[in-house]
Design a protein around this motif. Structure first.
Motif, PDB file in Angstrom:
ATOM      1  N   PRO A  62     164.442   6.938  80.200  1.00 14.87           N
ATOM      2  CA  PRO A  62     164.807   7.609  81.464  1.00 14.87           C
ATOM      3  C   PRO A  62     163.617   8.250  82.172  1.00 14.87           C
ATOM      4  O   PRO A  62     163.581   8.305  83.405  1.00 14.87           O
ATOM      5  N   ILE A  63     162.640   8.709  81.412  1.00 15.43           N
ATOM      6  CA  ILE A  63     161.457   9.302  82.030  1.00 15.43           C
ATOM      7  C   ILE A  63     160.697   8.244  82.811  1.00 15.43           C
ATOM      8  O   ILE A  63     160.300   8.462  83.967  1.00 15.43           O
ATOM      9  N   MET A  64     160.526   7.085  82.205  1.00 16.18           N
ATOM     10  CA  MET A  64     159.838   5.996  82.907  1.00 16.18           C
ATOM     11  C   MET A  64     160.667   5.500  84.089  1.00 16.18           C
ATOM     12  O   MET A  64     160.119   5.124  85.126  1.00 16.18           O
ATOM     13  N   GLY A  65     161.987   5.515  83.957  1.00 18.66           N
ATOM     14  CA  GLY A  65     162.844   5.140  85.079  1.00 18.66           C
ATOM     15  C   GLY A  65     162.667   6.082  86.254  1.00 18.66           C
ATOM     16  O   GLY A  65     162.616   5.653  87.409  1.00 18.66           O
ATOM     17  N   ALA A  66     162.568   7.375  85.964  1.00 15.99           N
ATOM     18  CA  ALA A  66     162.365   8.364  87.025  1.00 15.99           C
ATOM     19  C   ALA A  66     161.001   8.175  87.690  1.00 15.99           C
ATOM     20  O   ALA A  66     160.883   8.239  88.915  1.00 15.99           O
ATOM     21  N   VAL A  67     159.975   7.918  86.895  1.00 13.57           N
ATOM     22  CA  VAL A  67     158.630   7.701  87.453  1.00 13.57           C
ATOM     23  C   VAL A  67     158.622   6.449  88.332  1.00 13.57           C
ATOM     24  O   VAL A  67     158.102   6.471  89.459  1.00 13.57           O
ATOM     25  N   MET A  68     159.220   5.377  87.844  1.00 13.36           N
ATOM     26  CA  MET A  68     159.248   4.143  88.631  1.00 13.36           C
ATOM     27  C   MET A  68     160.123   4.313  89.879  1.00 13.36           C
ATOM     28  O   MET A  68     159.822   3.750  90.930  1.00 13.36           O
ATOM     29  N   GLY A  69     161.210   5.088  89.781  1.00 11.70           N
ATOM     30  CA  GLY A  69     162.029   5.373  90.950  1.00 11.70           C
ATOM     31  C   GLY A  69     161.255   6.152  92.000  1.00 11.70           C
ATOM     32  O   GLY A  69     161.378   5.898  93.196  1.00 11.70           O
ATOM     33  N   TRP A  70     160.439   7.099  91.549  1.00 12.54           N
ATOM     34  CA  TRP A  70     159.627   7.889  92.476  1.00 12.54           C
ATOM     35  C   TRP A  70     158.611   7.001  93.194  1.00 12.54           C
ATOM     36  O   TRP A  70     158.478   7.047  94.411  1.00 12.54           O
ATOM     37  N   LEU A  71     157.917   6.183  92.426  1.00  7.08           N
ATOM     38  CA  LEU A  71     156.928   5.278  93.028  1.00  7.08           C
ATOM     39  C   LEU A  71     157.601   4.277  93.965  1.00  7.08           C
ATOM     40  O   LEU A  71     157.093   3.986  95.048  1.00  7.08           O
ATOM     41  N   GLY A  72     158.741   3.757  93.540  1.00  3.83           N
ATOM     42  CA  GLY A  72     159.470   2.813  94.380  1.00  3.83           C
ATOM     43  C   GLY A  72     159.946   3.457  95.673  1.00  3.83           C
ATOM     44  O   GLY A  72     159.884   2.845  96.741  1.00  3.83           O
ATOM     45  N   GLY A  73     160.432   4.690  95.596  1.00  2.19           N
ATOM     46  CA  GLY A  73     160.879   5.402  96.792  1.00  2.19           C
ATOM     47  C   GLY A  73     159.747   5.637  97.767  1.00  2.19           C
ATOM     48  O   GLY A  73     159.914   5.499  98.986  1.00  2.19           O
ATOM     49  N   LEU A  74     158.599   5.985  97.232  1.00  2.00           N
ATOM     50  CA  LEU A  74     157.423   6.186  98.080  1.00  2.00           C
ATOM     51  C   LEU A  74     157.039   4.885  98.781  1.00  2.00           C
ATOM     52  O   LEU A  74     156.773   4.871  99.989  1.00  2.00           O
ATOM     53  N   LEU A  75     157.044   3.798  98.048  1.00  2.00           N
ATOM     54  CA  LEU A  75     156.695   2.491  98.607  1.00  2.00           C
ATOM     55  C   LEU A  75     157.721   2.032  99.642  1.00  2.00           C
ATOM     56  O   LEU A  75     157.353   1.586 100.742  1.00  2.00           O
ATOM     57  N   VAL A  76     159.002   2.157  99.317  1.00  2.00           N
ATOM     58  CA  VAL A  76     160.053   1.715 100.237  1.00  2.00           C
ATOM     59  C   VAL A  76     160.003   2.513 101.534  1.00  2.00           C
ATOM     60  O   VAL A  76     160.128   1.951 102.629  1.00  2.00           O
ATOM     61  N   ALA A  77     159.839   3.827 101.444  1.00  2.00           N
ATOM     62  CA  ALA A  77     159.782   4.649 102.656  1.00  2.00           C
ATOM     63  C   ALA A  77     158.581   4.276 103.517  1.00  2.00           C
ATOM     64  O   ALA A  77     158.687   4.195 104.741  1.00  2.00           O
ATOM     65  N   GLY A  78     157.446   4.040 102.878  1.00  2.00           N
ATOM     66  CA  GLY A  78     156.257   3.650 103.635  1.00  2.00           C
ATOM     67  C   GLY A  78     156.441   2.327 104.352  1.00  2.00           C
ATOM     68  O   GLY A  78     156.118   2.202 105.544  1.00  2.00           O
ATOM     69  N   VAL A  79     156.978   1.345 103.665  1.00  2.00           N
ATOM     70  CA  VAL A  79     157.201   0.031 104.284  1.00  2.00           C
ATOM     71  C   VAL A  79     158.256   0.148 105.375  1.00  2.00           C
ATOM     72  O   VAL A  79     158.107  -0.427 106.459  1.00  2.00           O
ATOM     73  N   TYR A  80     159.335   0.900 105.106  1.00  2.00           N
ATOM     74  CA  TYR A  80     160.375   1.064 106.131  1.00  2.00           C
ATOM     75  C   TYR A  80     159.804   1.689 107.396  1.00  2.00           C
ATOM     76  O   TYR A  80     160.122   1.253 108.503  1.00  2.00           O
ATOM     77  N   ASN A  81     158.978   2.706 107.248  1.00  2.00           N
ATOM     78  CA  ASN A  81     158.409   3.380 108.415  1.00  2.00           C
ATOM     79  C   ASN A  81     157.554   2.435 109.251  1.00  2.00           C
ATOM     80  O   ASN A  81     157.586   2.470 110.477  1.00  2.00           O
ATOM     81  N   VAL A  82     156.796   1.578 108.596  1.00  2.00           N
ATOM     82  CA  VAL A  82     155.965   0.605 109.327  1.00  2.00           C
ATOM     83  C   VAL A  82     156.849  -0.400 110.060  1.00  2.00           C
ATOM     84  O   VAL A  82     156.652  -0.684 111.243  1.00  2.00           O
ATOM     85  N   VAL A  83     157.855  -0.927 109.367  1.00  2.00           N
ATOM     86  CA  VAL A  83     158.732  -1.930 109.975  1.00  2.00           C
ATOM     87  C   VAL A  83     159.577  -1.308 111.084  1.00  2.00           C
ATOM     88  O   VAL A  83     159.732  -1.895 112.154  1.00  2.00           O
TER      89      VAL A  83
END
Length: 95
Positions: A62-83
């Motif tokens: 679960p700790i790694m899931g939370a870390v990967m979720g955080w990184l994924g959220g950061l990436l998704v928000a950045g890409v969404y903002n550009v698009v």
């Protein structure tokens, strides 16, 4: 009334997704734990694998899931903002 989401705050989305993914992985752990505790603890060569090592992985999951979720959220928000800046944001009907 139709509204458009033009921008997503990256750190806020990352924090929310870290908690969501961490919670989902904890629930998955709770579902897998009974099966895990009943399973034989031998590797493919017949050697005993310590249960503490395997339980440690269940804690780490679960700790790694939370870390990967955080990184994924950061990436998704950045890409969404550009698009969304180029094509327009998602339109939703809100009450």
């Amino acid at each position: 009334m139709m509204r458009e989401i033009r921008r997503v705050e990256p750190l806020r989305l990352a924090n929310v997704l870290a908690i969501v993914y961490g919670a989902i992985f904890v629930i998955f752990d709770l579902l897998v734990l009974p099966v895990f505790l009943m399973a034989p603890m031998n590797n493919h060569m017949g050697q005993e694998v310590p249960r503490t090592a395997m339980l440690g992985l269940l804690v780490l999951y679960p700790i790694m899931g939370a870390v990967m979720g955080w990184l994924g959220g950061l990436l998704v928000a950045g890409v969404y903002n550009v698009v969304a800046r180029r094509l327009g944001g998602v339109r939703m009907e809100v009450a």
